[in-house]
Enzyme design. Structure first.
Site, PDB file in Angstrom:
ATOM      1  N   CYS A  94       3.693   0.738  29.508  1.00 39.93           N
ATOM      2  CA  CYS A  94       3.757   1.527  30.749  1.00 39.93           C
ATOM      3  C   CYS A  94       2.580   0.555  31.709  1.00 39.93           C
ATOM      4  O   CYS A  94       1.204   0.520  31.255  1.00 39.93           O
ATOM      5  CB  CYS A  94       3.392   2.896  30.732  1.00 39.93           C
ATOM      6  SG  CYS A  94       3.275   3.866  32.296  1.00 39.93           S
ATOM      7  N   ASP A 232       5.820   2.392  43.875  1.00 40.94           N
ATOM      8  CA  ASP A 232       5.192   2.188  42.361  1.00 40.94           C
ATOM      9  C   ASP A 232       4.968   1.039  41.915  1.00 40.94           C
ATOM     10  O   ASP A 232       5.409   0.079  42.695  1.00 40.94           O
ATOM     11  CB  ASP A 232       6.523   2.845  41.659  1.00 40.94           C
ATOM     12  CG  ASP A 232       6.006   3.423  40.156  1.00 40.94           C
ATOM     13  OD1 ASP A 232       4.770   3.504  39.987  1.00 40.94           O
ATOM     14  OD2 ASP A 232       6.731   4.218  39.610  1.00 40.94           O
ATOM     15  N   ASN A 233       4.345   0.905  40.947  1.00 41.31           N
ATOM     16  CA  ASN A 233       3.957  -0.165  40.330  1.00 41.31           C
ATOM     17  C   ASN A 233       3.321  -1.229  41.217  1.00 41.31           C
ATOM     18  O   ASN A 233       3.693  -2.488  41.241  1.00 41.31           O
ATOM     19  CB  ASN A 233       5.234  -0.911  39.417  1.00 41.31           C
ATOM     20  CG  ASN A 233       5.945  -0.121  38.413  1.00 41.31           C
ATOM     21  OD1 ASN A 233       4.906   0.374  37.642  1.00 41.31           O
ATOM     22  ND2 ASN A 233       7.000   0.179  38.432  1.00 41.31           N
TER      23      ASN A 233
END
Length: 630
Positions: A94, A232-233
């Site tokens: 992750c 996100d990310n």
């Protein structure tokens, strides 16, 4: 065609076992008794749960395994029956692995991942480039620039959109990257938690690009417009908070997107709150530090190093790469590292830190770099060491990891954050790793550097203007070789000239016994060395005395070893001195200064400044030439 995986490589490993639960939570990093390359099926990394629409394995698999491939010349290829399969191990990480460390400095928008947001499994599936070629994907000239993936689940964020993302078409069509549409996991068909019936596996990328419950592949000109692809990310600059990211559209700047993993490493042994007792058995054997490391993009981890003195010196670890690289030389799995260290070195250390390097010579930064999503944290992983109260009648070293997983309280970062808020200490990221007896104002050499020259042919004494031996130094002008005295095996050697020495006065306080003990140990190993050693060792209480069993054994077995204890608080029946080191104590228990004498001392600066130096001077010691301070 299946990749070559030699299972014999995995049976002997002392790797890492993690426990993961659904709902994006991790558990402590453990050093299990029989750990393997692969993460067990149940504790595998799970980053999000499927909704009711795709949670049953009894649904019609063909509905999902026949992807809708838009933007190509052919629709609905048969995934399983019409394509060759690839099977190989991949480590999934992750992007928020180790995020809780960032949350300890300043809260991010993400939940608390510890250092266990990682797992390794064997995946089987069809190479993505085979499918795209079969479908006749368009060329760049015709606008085929990105490959978008979309899952089947509806998520609450972004107005109820499905989870989706994209990668560049060049990545998708590159056979060396081993991107597959996986339908089997560890020899079994996918479970719902792992993306049943099909998920994308992109080795070397963050887990957030590996879409589960895959429903659609869309070849487009623009990158995915999915809410989660942009929100996100990302690793935004440290000054950008959530409000600024929204108001100034930082989410949409392409330079901040995360694809490949960065280099990272973690200490798993010792584990959090492990206690290493200090006794005759443990001090005669090395302690093995262990952990894992990984990098992204198929880059091999080539070096892992440990420091126990704040980065002044580094020890290169032994690496274990259980995975065979693919035919393009790429590595998709974590590796394991180990290093044997002396227990006495751990005793004198205040922390253990690890950093890794990959084949492109990328390494980890010393300090944490905060970002609003708390992603890609890869600063040195630090484990603090502290002396614990008596454990089964012994003194021990207790190890403390930076955080505990999830919302569990504990870890040295939480403790230092609490102290910082209370105003009792400086900010945790600026806290010194100096030992309590370090005189940090001196230009010095580290003890670890001295220990590299511990034999007669290349022995050194590092001397600063106040004769201390500790810390770091950029000055080499104070370095002098030790010359062995003619016709003697005495260890009483000082820089620049030969001084006969038959008597050692050794004065220690607290953990300062460590270098004194090492000198004594070296002398006693030499049967021809007749140097007398007179030790005065001060502590707060009798229970704080380190290595007492070993010291008392040496006294009983060697007439030339004398040890006298001094404690501030004594129990009834105490047979040694009570209080502090005084002139009377030193006169009674260490030799008078002479041409045959040399004094060694290590302990708190006040003890050395007010008790040792002035009293030895009264006993005819030349403080400049006959006193060495560790």
């Amino acid at each position: 065609m299946a990749a070559s995986v030699d299972n014999r490589q995995f049976t002997h490993l002392n790797g890492v076992v993690h426990s993961f639960k659904t709902g994006r939570s991790d558990s402590p990093v453990r050093n299990g008794h029989q750990n393997n390359m692969f993460t067990p099926k149940k504790p595998i990394l799970i980053t999000k749960e499927p909704d009711d629409g795709c949670s049953s394995e009894d649904e019609d698999e063909n509905e999902y395994r026949e992807m809708i491939v838009k933007g190509t010349k052919e629709l609905e290829p048969s995934l399983v029956n019409d394509f060759p399969a690839r099977e190989f191990p991949v480590t999934l990480v992750c992007a928020g692995n180790r995020r809780k460390e960032q949350n300890m400095v300043k809260q991010t928008v993400g939940f608390n991942w510890g250092a266990a947001g990682v797992s390794t499994s064997v995946w089987r599936g069809v190479p993505l480039y085979h499918i795209l070629k079969r479908c006749g994907v368009y060329s760049r000239k015709n606008g085929a620039l990105n490959v978008c993936f979309e899952g089947a689940e509806d998520l609450p964020g972004g107005g109820g959109s499905k989870y989706g993302t994209s990668i560049k078409k060049e990545f998708a069509m590159d056979p060396s990257r081993d991107i597959i549409l996986a339908y089997m996991h560890n020899g079994e068909r996918l479970t719902p938690d792992h993306g049943f019936p099909v998920r994308v596996i992109i080795p070397g990328f963050i887990g957030g690009r590996m879409v589960k419950w895959l429903k659609r592949i869309i070849v487009t000109t623009k990158e995915s417009d999915n809410h989660y692809h942009f929100k996100d990310n990302r690793v935004l600059p440290s000054h950008v908070d959530s409000e600024l990211a929204n108001s100034e559209a930082w989410w949409y700047k392409p330079e901040y997107i995360i694809n490949e993993l960065n280099i990272n490493s973690v200490i798993t042994t010792p584990c959090h709150e492990e206690i290493l007792p200090i006794n005759a058995w443990t001090t005669q054997r090395p302690y093995t530090l262990r952990g894992y490391s990984y990098s992204g993009g198929g880059k091999k981890v080539t070096r892992v190093e440990i420091t126990m003195d704040g980065g002044e010196s580094w020890h290169v670890c032994v690496l274990d790469h259980p995975e065979k690289p693919n035919k393009y030389g790429k590595h998709w799995c974590w590796c394991f590292w180990s290093l044997e260290v002396e227990v006495l070195d751990l005793l004198s250390a205040k922390e253990i830190a690890v950093r890794a390097w990959d084949e492109t010579l990328n390494t980890q930064p010393e300090k944490l770099i905060w970002n609003v999503m708390g992603m890609m944290n890869n600063c040195w992983f630090r484990v603090k060491t502290n002396m614990c109260k008596p454990h089964k009648g012994e003194i021990g070293i207790v190890f403390e990891h930076p955080t505990l997983p999830g919302n569990q309280a504990g870890g040295w970062m939480a403790r230092e954050r609490h102290l910082e808020k209370s105003g009792d200490t400086a900010p945790s990221l600026k806290k010194s790793v100096s030992t309590p007896f370090m005189n940090t104002s001196s230009k010095t050499f580290s003890l670890s550097e001295v220990q590299k020259h511990n034999h007669a042919e290349s022995a050194w004494i590092i001397s600063s203007p106040n004769n201390s031996v500790h810390g770091a130094s950029s000055s080499l002008s104070l370095l002098a070789p030790i010359k062995e005295i003619v016709n003697t095996r005495s260890v009483a050697l000082v820089p620049r000239e030969k001084i006969p020495c038959k008597l050692l006065a050794m004065i220690a306080g607290g953990t300062g016994i460590t270098p004194i003990y090492q000198v004594m140990q070296a002398i006693l190993k030499d049967p021809e060395d007749e140097t007398e050693m007179h030790v005065v060792y001060a502590n707060r209480t009798e229970d704080d005395i380190l290595l007492r069993e070993e010291l008392d054994t040496w006294v009983a077995e060697n007439e030339r070893v004398k040890v006298w204890y001094v404690v501030e608080i004594a129990k009834e029946g105490w047979q040694y001195s009570k209080g502090f080191i005084t002139e009377d104590i030193l006169r009674a228990h260490v030799p008078e200064g002479s041409v045959d004498s040399l004094a060694l001392t290590c302990g708190p600066p006040p003890m050395i400044q007010f008790a040792v130096q002035p009293n030895l001077e009264k006993m005819n010691y030349d403080i400049k030439e006959q006193l060495l301070v560790f």
